[in-house]
Write a protein that holds these residues in place. Structure first.
Motif, PDB file in Angstrom:
ATOM      1  N   CYS A 131       0.873  -1.166   0.000  1.00 49.39           N
ATOM      2  CA  CYS A 131       0.000   0.000   0.000  1.00 49.39           C
ATOM      3  C   CYS A 131       0.918   1.225   0.000  1.00 49.39           C
ATOM      4  CB  CYS A 131      -0.885   0.010   1.242  1.00 49.39           C
ATOM      5  SG  CYS A 131      -2.163  -1.256   1.228  1.00 49.39           S
ATOM      6  N   CYS A 170      -4.136  -2.260   5.410  1.00 48.98           N
ATOM      7  CA  CYS A 170      -3.630  -2.499   4.057  1.00 48.98           C
ATOM      8  C   CYS A 170      -4.091  -3.901   3.669  1.00 48.98           C
ATOM      9  CB  CYS A 170      -2.106  -2.406   4.063  1.00 48.98           C
ATOM     10  SG  CYS A 170      -1.336  -2.742   2.470  1.00 48.98           S
ATOM     11  N   GLU A 230      -4.383  -2.116  -1.317  1.00 39.62           N
ATOM     12  CA  GLU A 230      -5.306  -0.991  -1.207  1.00 39.62           C
ATOM     13  C   GLU A 230      -5.596  -0.711   0.261  1.00 39.62           C
ATOM     14  OE1 GLU A 230      -8.641  -2.491  -3.342  1.00 39.62           O
ATOM     15  OE2 GLU A 230      -7.711  -2.187  -5.297  1.00 39.62           O
ATOM     16  N   TRP A 231      -5.689   0.581   0.592  1.00 37.12           N
ATOM     17  CA  TRP A 231      -6.018   0.986   1.957  1.00 37.12           C
ATOM     18  C   TRP A 231      -7.514   0.842   2.189  1.00 37.12           C
ATOM     19  CZ3 TRP A 231      -2.227   1.388   5.224  1.00 37.12           C
ATOM     20  CH2 TRP A 231      -0.987   1.856   4.820  1.00 37.12           C
TER      21      TRP A 231
END
Length: 185
Positions: A85, A129, A134-135
């Motif tokens: 991330c 994460c 992706e967060w």
């Protein structure tokens, strides 16, 4: 030395690989379903296999080893990559670049820190994460300290002369708007 190994040296090599502290990821066998791929102008039927492994220790690296047992297949290419991330500023907090977990369903917690001129107002700030880099799931937040205001989403700018500067800016904006409307004096 002419580059040839003796039988005893070969046996020692096999013993090393058999007894070394390595983790076997998988055995890949030839398959019957092929896809056609263009390799430099040459059309070939190939299989693509994907294997994931981890987590890795925070050492100085890792080794990849491939063992050919004489099957009727060839290794054409190997692609090694990892997911992460990216560093991000969200909710007035900075989160550093974070490596994902080994599985696609992994969630790795990243603790955030408030940006300059902001302070924590909620539970400890963290983001997760996910395994795709992706967060997600923001928890907690920061807000601008007294005497500072949010500007451009994730920046805390100081107010000039307390609130007097803001009042002058607001008044100037109203005057400009007033002049820009046709038919108004």
């Amino acid at each position: 030395m002419d580059g040839r190994r003796t039988v005893s040296e070969s046996i020692k090599g096999v013993e090393y690989w058999a007894n070394a502290p390595f983790l076997k990821v998988d055995t890949i066998a030839a398959d019957e379903s092929f896809s056609q791929v263009d390799f430099g102008g040459r059309l070939m039927k190939v299989n693509t296999e994907v294997r994931g492994f981890g987590p890795l220790s925070r050492g100085k690296g890792f080794h990849l080893a491939f063992q050919d047992l004489g099957a009727c297949m060839s290794l054409l290419a190997v692609r090694v990559f990892y997911k992460k991330c990216p560093s991000i500023v969200q909710n007035f907090a900075f989160f550093p670049e974070t490596l994902t977990g080994a599985e696609s369903t992994s969630l790795v917690i990243s603790r955030g820190s408030c940006i300059p001129n902001a302070e924590e107002v909620d539970v400890p700030i963290k983001l997760y994460c996910n395994g795709d880099g992706e967060w997600m799931v923001p928890i907690g937040s920061c807000s601008c300290k007294a005497g500072y205001e949010p500007d451009n989403g994730n920046v805390c700018r100081g107010q000039r002369n307390g609130g007097a500067y803001l009042e002058r800016q607001k008044l100037a904006g109203e005057l400009l708007l007033h002049k820009a409307i046709p038919g108004r004096a």
